[in-house]
Enzyme design. Sequence first.
Site, PDB file in Angstrom:
ATOM      1  N   GLU B  51      48.172 -48.378-193.484  1.00  0.00           N
ATOM      2  CA  GLU B  51      47.745 -49.546-193.273  1.00  0.00           C
ATOM      3  C   GLU B  51      48.857 -50.689-193.619  1.00  0.00           C
ATOM      4  O   GLU B  51      49.467 -50.663-194.836  1.00  0.00           O
ATOM      5  CB  GLU B  51      46.543 -49.841-194.461  1.00  0.00           C
ATOM      6  CG  GLU B  51      45.985 -51.352-194.274  1.00  0.00           C
ATOM      7  CD  GLU B  51      44.981 -51.722-195.373  1.00  0.00           C
ATOM      8  OE1 GLU B  51      44.376 -50.667-195.788  1.00  0.00           O
ATOM      9  OE2 GLU B  51      44.724 -52.840-195.485  1.00  0.00           O
ATOM     10  N   ASP B  62      44.000 -61.513-201.686  1.00  0.00           N
ATOM     11  CA  ASP B  62      44.792 -60.642-202.300  1.00  0.00           C
ATOM     12  C   ASP B  62      45.332 -61.065-203.963  1.00  0.00           C
ATOM     13  O   ASP B  62      45.329 -62.297-204.010  1.00  0.00           O
ATOM     14  CB  ASP B  62      46.163 -60.756-201.669  1.00  0.00           C
ATOM     15  CG  ASP B  62      45.999 -59.687-200.563  1.00  0.00           C
ATOM     16  OD1 ASP B  62      45.505 -58.549-200.462  1.00  0.00           O
ATOM     17  OD2 ASP B  62      46.323 -60.180-199.096  1.00  0.00           O
TER      18      ASP B  62
END
Lengths: 401, 265
Positions: B51, B62
């Site tokens: 990924e 995030d």
Amino acid sequence: MKTYQQPDIQGHFGSFGGRFVPETLMPAVLELEKAYEAAMADPEFVDQVDYYFKQYVGRETPLYYAENFSNQLGGPKIYLKREDLNHTGAHKINNAIGQALLTQRMGKKKVVAETGAGQHGVATATVCALLGLDCVIFMGKEDIRRQKLNVFRMELLGARVESVDQGSGTLKDAVNEALRYWVTNVEDTHYIIGSVVGPHPFPKIVRDFQSVIGIETRKQIIEQEGKLPEAVVACIGGGSNSMGMFYPFVEDERVELHGVEAGGSGIETGKHAATLTDGKAGVLHGTLSYLLQDENGQVTEAHSISAGLDYPGIGPEHSHLKETGRVLYDSITDTEALEALQLLTKTEGIMPALESAHAVAYSMKLAEKMDASETIVVCLSGRGDKDVDTVRSAIGGSSYE
Amino acid sequence: MSKQLIKQAFQEVLDQGDKAFVPYIMAGDGGLDSLEEKVQFLQESGATIVELGVPFSDPVADGPTIQEAGIRALKQGVSLRAILEKLGQFKENRSIPIVLMTYLNPIYAYGVAAFARACRTAGVSGLIIPDLPLEEENLVVKELQANDIALIRLASLTSPPDRLKELARRTEGFLYAVTVTGTTGTRATFQESLQEHLASLKNICQAPVLAGFGVSTPGHVKELSANCDGVVVGSKIVDALHQNNREEIKTLIAAASSKEQAPAE
């Protein structure tokens, strides 16, 4: 019957708006939409909001004919919608009180919010003190430096202020952190977003609570002038005071609506916050709207002397109103805003916030092309006390310094 | 072809009784020139899929580790365009499928149709877009479909059962089961109901189910993959690569293998 019906059921304003948030937040956003619709359909809730508007915020605010200022310019009559006279000194409290009451109704006890200039943070901390809600405010490091007094004010009100060091340490970064905090604490926390931005239903909720500005103005100008104004002017960062002012006038097609963005050091310098003038469509903070960004889709930093306009995005409804042409958007530089602030202060004894000074400056430009039989309404969204330090460093101190 | 590549990758692992291991790395952290070598390393170490994160100025999903990696990459001038070009250059030299993790705006700025075609050319098999919920995905699905790029959906702990079903039904490649209510980044523990949640996702989803967000020790890898098909590990890998601590990465990947005993912790 209203012909202007925005947003649609998915929260889109034309091709803008929507809900671009992580899946973790989707249930909360959907729940909020339901809770909001139910609340607004409940006369008791609506009465409650009206009660606090009147008894706590101090509404309705005056629509004041600024005669000296108008005479100085020698053109149309300029009226000021005095949102600066609200409790806490700006329009921000209209939305904060509405959403705080909604938070209570949803059974949530905690509130998170972002703030730029500190006005929305102060308004949120204020209503949280009033209603006994736990309050955490995210504020960019740079804004904390620019607005120390507001930070202290929020802390006095019992809020926790979290400094955000990421990025440029301004409003955009504070929204990022507030969103991250919300993702992590979504089960017991409501996010009182401060402007007509973010995922649906926020742009609608904030607009609706702020539209008390335009509703009052429309009634007041008819009482005082016997007719609608030729032009309505408001400044735009995220765009909540302007959206609240414009919305009740959207169908009055003969009323020109002017949205004024922050031109910073000038559009040509690249140092500005004029999203609609110089940006293009993109996705930030949960909504599709105009955005200041580079060719790779990285959001760029906004620049303005006014912390409250220092935001690279804009509410999706403004993007829509730009595309349909219903609202005209332009920008005012830092220098022009500073001049307008001084002129209004000297002629009327009313010191506008630097944000609102952008709208005042634009009304001065419009006035040149209008005559004495015409009227302009300017949304004076906040008072200038918080900006005295900034103004002092920009134009030099008192004669004793 | 692309989607098939993901399917085969899972099959090879799962048929052997192992669990899938998907490391996340930030494209351009340490410079784009090192990307090929890093992908090779992960492939050789036994990763199932890579990924690849695309740096973004405002990564709201995030935590600090990936935010900082993104800032480092952006400082190097890394863009989505440059990443796709780089991936295209060494596509013959890798067999491991690549899925991109990118926020929507870089795609929007690129142009959805042009982006989907560029993904195909670069040999990208799938996409994870953390700020694109079901309600808005018609912005991209048609173009991705036309270019055989899998759109991997994220299922959250807060999603009610009917949404989970819809996410499981629509997902392509695998279902990304977000294991925490929060942002990416290491966690010491997970909530108790997580195992049950993963098992129920496994029940309703035809595609493999991978657990991700906060997975940071070999123990987590074992524990979380017990009730699903494997794990995605992000912040821990990003950190280890940044520190050049490759042994740690190998140990993490090895924990997904059935031959590896659960480590004493």
